[in-house]
Scaffold this motif. Structure first.
Motif, short mmCIF file in Angstrom:
data_model
loop_
_atom_site.label_atom_id
_atom_site.label_comp_id
_atom_site.label_asym_id
_atom_site.label_seq_id
_atom_site.Cartn_x
_atom_site.Cartn_y
_atom_site.Cartn_z
N ILE A 1 0.86 -1.19 0.00
CA ILE A 1 0.00 0.00 0.00
C ILE A 1 0.89 1.23 0.00
N LYS A 2 0.96 1.89 -1.15
CA LYS A 2 1.77 3.10 -1.26
C LYS A 2 0.85 4.30 -1.24
N ASN A 3 1.35 5.41 -0.67
CA ASN A 3 0.61 6.66 -0.71
C ASN A 3 0.92 7.36 -2.03
N LYS A 4 0.05 7.20 -2.99
CA LYS A 4 0.26 7.86 -4.28
C LYS A 4 -0.28 9.28 -4.15
N ILE A 5 0.61 10.25 -4.22
CA ILE A 5 0.23 11.65 -4.02
C ILE A 5 0.15 12.33 -5.38
N ALA A 6 -1.03 12.89 -5.68
CA ALA A 6 -1.22 13.65 -6.91
C ALA A 6 -0.73 15.07 -6.65
N ILE A 7 0.15 15.57 -7.53
CA ILE A 7 0.72 16.91 -7.36
C ILE A 7 0.08 17.85 -8.37
N LEU A 8 -0.31 19.02 -7.88
CA LEU A 8 -0.95 20.02 -8.73
C LEU A 8 -0.35 21.38 -8.42
N ASN A 9 0.20 22.04 -9.44
CA ASN A 9 0.77 23.37 -9.27
C ASN A 9 -0.30 24.43 -9.50
#
Length: 149
Positions: free
Chosen positions: A66-74
């Motif tokens: 279980i990985k914490n997939k972090i969506a990045i938004l500028n």
């Protein structure tokens, strides 16, 4: 006085398998029989039945399931979506809305807002993480960012 430094000595190459009188005839210095006397044999990591080095050493590292997939938004990306009218300024920008509009990956668990670029439109954002520069820029134009704990 040494002559070795002045005269180049060219050593003659030993030609194997050229008769018994050469000293390297018949078996060509490979001994008799066995795997190594044959041609085309490469025993790279074989250690004669001993447990090889690559199996003796322990494995290192761990890949979590279980990985914490972090969506990045500028901020500049958010502004471009507002200009294209993908995002309405009246809406509260959150992870679920962005997933529904296919602006971030569907399998991302968290949303992080970063402060690259400029934002001109006032908008309300709900995110898991945010950088200091993103917080400052949003507060300057009158927008707000709510960070979930």
């Amino acid at each position: 006085m040494k002559l070795n430094n002045l005269v180049k000595v060219k050593k003659k190459k030993i030609r194997v398998g050229r008769g018994i009188g050469s000293g390297k005839g018949k078996t060509s210095g490979r001994g008799v029989k066995g795997q190594k006397s044959r041609s085309g044999v490469a025993i790279k990591s074989f250690e004669g039945g001993q447990m090889p080095l690559y199996r003796r050493l322990p494995k290192r590292g761990f890949n979590p399931i279980i990985k914490n997939k972090i969506a990045i938004l500028n901020l500049d990306k958010i502004q471009s979506y507002i200009d294209k009218k993908s995002i309405k300024t009246s809406d509260t920008l959150n992870k679920d809305l962005l997933k529904k509009l296919n602006l971030i990956s569907k399998n991302s668990n968290k949303l992080k807002i970063l402060g690259q670029g400029e934002i001109k439109t006032k908008i309300n954002i709900v995110a898991d993480l945010a950088s200091k520069s993103a917080l400052q820029k949003l507060e300057k134009i009158g927008g707000s960012i709510q960070i979930k704990k």
